[in-house]
Design a protein around this motif. Sequence first.
Motif, PDB file in Angstrom:
ATOM      1  N   VAL A   1      47.589  39.184  49.275  1.00 44.05           N
ATOM      2  CA  VAL A   1      48.422  38.454  48.324  1.00 44.05           C
ATOM      3  C   VAL A   1      48.426  39.218  47.007  1.00 44.05           C
ATOM      4  CG1 VAL A   1      48.662  36.296  47.038  1.00 44.05           C
ATOM      5  CG2 VAL A   1      47.918  36.249  49.425  1.00 44.05           C
ATOM      6  N   GLY A   2      49.572  39.407  46.436  1.00 39.05           N
ATOM      7  CA  GLY A   2      49.694  40.125  45.176  1.00 39.05           C
ATOM      8  C   GLY A   2      49.879  41.619  45.322  1.00 39.05           C
ATOM      9  N   ALA A   3      49.739  42.147  46.525  1.00 36.41           N
ATOM     10  CA  ALA A   3      49.939  43.585  46.727  1.00 36.41           C
ATOM     11  C   ALA A   3      51.415  43.922  46.522  1.00 36.41           C
ATOM     12  CB  ALA A   3      49.507  43.988  48.138  1.00 36.41           C
ATOM     13  N   GLU A   4      51.668  45.079  45.941  1.00 31.00           N
ATOM     14  CA  GLU A   4      53.040  45.488  45.665  1.00 31.00           C
ATOM     15  C   GLU A   4      53.723  46.115  46.867  1.00 31.00           C
ATOM     16  OE1 GLU A   4      53.649  47.700  42.107  1.00 31.00           O
ATOM     17  OE2 GLU A   4      52.262  46.457  40.967  1.00 31.00           O
ATOM     18  N   GLY A   5      52.997  46.431  47.901  1.00 36.16           N
ATOM     19  CA  GLY A   5      53.581  47.043  49.087  1.00 36.16           C
ATOM     20  C   GLY A   5      52.836  46.603  50.331  1.00 36.16           C
ATOM     21  N   GLY A   6      53.209  47.196  51.442  1.00 32.76           N
ATOM     22  CA  GLY A   6      52.489  46.930  52.669  1.00 32.76           C
ATOM     23  C   GLY A   6      53.128  45.912  53.585  1.00 32.76           C
ATOM     24  N   ARG A   7      54.358  45.477  53.282  1.00 32.13           N
ATOM     25  CA  ARG A   7      55.002  44.473  54.108  1.00 32.13           C
ATOM     26  C   ARG A   7      56.169  45.010  54.936  1.00 32.13           C
ATOM     27  NH1 ARG A   7      53.433  42.547  49.445  1.00 32.13           N
ATOM     28  NH2 ARG A   7      52.130  40.712  49.360  1.00 32.13           N
ATOM     29  N   GLY A   8      56.763  46.113  54.523  1.00 30.42           N
ATOM     30  CA  GLY A   8      57.972  46.622  55.155  1.00 30.42           C
ATOM     31  C   GLY A   8      57.813  46.963  56.621  1.00 30.42           C
ATOM     32  N   LEU A   9      56.782  47.723  56.960  1.00 30.39           N
ATOM     33  CA  LEU A   9      56.599  48.104  58.358  1.00 30.39           C
ATOM     34  C   LEU A   9      56.144  46.923  59.203  1.00 30.39           C
ATOM     35  CD1 LEU A   9      55.128  51.699  58.023  1.00 30.39           C
ATOM     36  CD2 LEU A   9      57.496  50.986  58.407  1.00 30.39           C
ATOM     37  N   LEU A  10      55.469  45.955  58.599  1.00 28.39           N
ATOM     38  CA  LEU A  10      55.145  44.726  59.321  1.00 28.39           C
ATOM     39  C   LEU A  10      56.426  43.977  59.671  1.00 28.39           C
ATOM     40  CD1 LEU A  10      51.993  43.477  57.404  1.00 28.39           C
ATOM     41  CD2 LEU A  10      52.089  44.327  59.742  1.00 28.39           C
ATOM     42  N   LEU A  11      57.394  43.981  58.760  1.00 32.31           N
ATOM     43  CA  LEU A  11      58.702  43.373  59.051  1.00 32.31           C
ATOM     44  C   LEU A  11      59.353  44.038  60.250  1.00 32.31           C
ATOM     45  CD1 LEU A  11      60.521  42.890  55.627  1.00 32.31           C
ATOM     46  CD2 LEU A  11      60.069  41.147  57.343  1.00 32.31           C
ATOM     47  N   VAL A  12      59.286  45.355  60.300  1.00 36.25           N
ATOM     48  CA  VAL A  12      59.876  46.089  61.423  1.00 36.25           C
ATOM     49  C   VAL A  12      59.202  45.648  62.715  1.00 36.25           C
ATOM     50  CG1 VAL A  12      60.271  48.344  62.462  1.00 36.25           C
ATOM     51  CG2 VAL A  12      60.532  48.065  59.990  1.00 36.25           C
ATOM     52  N   ARG A  13      57.885  45.586  62.725  1.00 38.12           N
ATOM     53  CA  ARG A  13      57.162  45.178  63.943  1.00 38.12           C
ATOM     54  C   ARG A  13      57.527  43.759  64.357  1.00 38.12           C
ATOM     55  NH1 ARG A  13      51.267  47.354  65.138  1.00 38.12           N
ATOM     56  NH2 ARG A  13      51.324  45.411  66.279  1.00 38.12           N
ATOM     57  N   GLU A  14      57.731  42.881  63.398  1.00 37.13           N
ATOM     58  CA  GLU A  14      58.027  41.480  63.712  1.00 37.13           C
ATOM     59  C   GLU A  14      59.474  41.256  64.141  1.00 37.13           C
ATOM     60  OE1 GLU A  14      55.865  38.892  63.901  1.00 37.13           O
ATOM     61  OE2 GLU A  14      54.337  40.432  63.602  1.00 37.13           O
ATOM     62  N   CYS A  15      60.409  41.992  63.561  1.00 30.15           N
ATOM     63  CA  CYS A  15      61.834  41.725  63.786  1.00 30.15           C
ATOM     64  C   CYS A  15      62.471  42.576  64.883  1.00 30.15           C
ATOM     65  CB  CYS A  15      62.619  41.930  62.494  1.00 30.15           C
ATOM     66  SG  CYS A  15      62.145  40.778  61.190  1.00 30.15           S
ATOM     67  N   ALA A  16      61.907  43.717  65.184  1.00 30.25           N
ATOM     68  CA  ALA A  16      62.491  44.606  66.194  1.00 30.25           C
ATOM     69  C   ALA A  16      62.008  44.204  67.580  1.00 30.25           C
ATOM     70  CB  ALA A  16      62.105  46.054  65.901  1.00 30.25           C
ATOM     71  N   SER A  17      62.825  44.491  68.587  1.00 28.19           N
ATOM     72  CA  SER A  17      62.400  44.190  69.958  1.00 28.19           C
ATOM     73  C   SER A  17      61.394  45.226  70.454  1.00 28.19           C
ATOM     74  CB  SER A  17      63.604  44.109  70.891  1.00 28.19           C
ATOM     75  OG  SER A  17      64.354  45.290  70.842  1.00 28.19           O
ATOM     76  N   SER A  18      61.476  46.446  69.967  1.00 23.95           N
ATOM     77  CA  SER A  18      60.463  47.462  70.230  1.00 23.95           C
ATOM     78  C   SER A  18      60.484  48.458  69.085  1.00 23.95           C
ATOM     79  CB  SER A  18      60.680  48.152  71.586  1.00 23.95           C
ATOM     80  OG  SER A  18      61.935  48.771  71.628  1.00 23.95           O
ATOM     81  N   TRP A  19      59.423  49.219  68.951  1.00 22.84           N
ATOM     82  CA  TRP A  19      59.271  50.153  67.840  1.00 22.84           C
ATOM     83  C   TRP A  19      58.219  51.182  68.213  1.00 22.84           C
ATOM     84  CZ3 TRP A  19      54.239  50.048  66.771  1.00 22.84           C
ATOM     85  CH2 TRP A  19      53.560  48.879  67.097  1.00 22.84           C
ATOM     86  N   GLY A  20      58.148  52.242  67.432  1.00 21.88           N
ATOM     87  CA  GLY A  20      57.140  53.254  67.670  1.00 21.88           C
ATOM     88  C   GLY A  20      57.202  54.367  66.655  1.00 21.88           C
ATOM     89  N   GLY A  21      56.323  55.319  66.804  1.00 16.36           N
ATOM     90  CA  GLY A  21      56.288  56.458  65.902  1.00 16.36           C
ATOM     91  C   GLY A  21      55.636  57.647  66.576  1.00 16.36           C
ATOM     92  N   TRP A  22      56.099  58.830  66.234  1.00 15.65           N
ATOM     93  CA  TRP A  22      55.541  60.078  66.754  1.00 15.65           C
ATOM     94  C   TRP A  22      55.310  61.030  65.601  1.00 15.65           C
ATOM     95  CZ3 TRP A  22      60.226  58.521  69.306  1.00 15.65           C
ATOM     96  CH2 TRP A  22      60.008  57.953  70.559  1.00 15.65           C
ATOM     97  N   SER A  23      54.192  61.681  65.644  1.00 19.30           N
ATOM     98  CA  SER A  23      53.892  62.735  64.689  1.00 19.30           C
ATOM     99  C   SER A  23      54.008  64.056  65.436  1.00 19.30           C
ATOM    100  CB  SER A  23      52.461  62.549  64.175  1.00 19.30           C
ATOM    101  OG  SER A  23      52.117  63.601  63.316  1.00 19.30           O
ATOM    102  N   PHE A  24      54.564  65.052  64.784  1.00 21.03           N
ATOM    103  CA  PHE A  24      54.690  66.353  65.438  1.00 21.03           C
ATOM    104  C   PHE A  24      54.624  67.462  64.399  1.00 21.03           C
ATOM    105  CE2 PHE A  24      58.996  66.245  63.971  1.00 21.03           C
ATOM    106  CZ  PHE A  24      59.444  64.962  64.226  1.00 21.03           C
ATOM    107  N   GLY A  25      54.327  68.629  64.864  1.00 20.17           N
ATOM    108  CA  GLY A  25      54.279  69.808  64.013  1.00 20.17           C
ATOM    109  C   GLY A  25      55.104  70.897  64.652  1.00 20.17           C
TER     110      GLY A  25
END
Length: 145
Positions: free
Chosen positions: A105-129
């Motif tokens: 509570v009171g944090a200025e960030g940290g909610r956006g990607l949680l929204l994606v996880r909650e609202c999308a039917s699927s999601w993911g991420g890949w790191s590559f070099g």
Amino acid sequence: MVTVAPPDTWTYALRLPHDPRAARVARVTVRAALHGHGMAETLEVVELLTSELVANAYRHTRGPASLRLTALGDGRLRVGVWDSSPHVPAPFDEPPGVRVPPAPVGAEGGRGLLLVRECASSWGGWSFGGGLLGRGAGKLLWFEV
């Protein structure tokens, strides 16, 4: 006169500069593409989630980003945002089903990607070099609706 039905699969790609207006440009692009393909019913959620991913790319990297919209042919839409950082952030670094605590509570960030996880039917991420996708190192965060 011959009418041609639009294809049920399509892709749009957009390179975004490192600019605070990039999220707005992404929203306008999403709006135009979805209206043009008769997918306006998903517009609000796709605009919001796309904006979150692009804003994070701007906020947490120093380089450009890329947006890719792909209609998968069965009514699903995949949105991917590539950026130059290889770090996959929480909560995207956790597998689906793992409960991620909300931002304090009171944090200025940290909610956006949680929204994606909650609202999308699927999601993911890949790191590559290296030269994957011809872009060098980075990551791709994506979601489907």
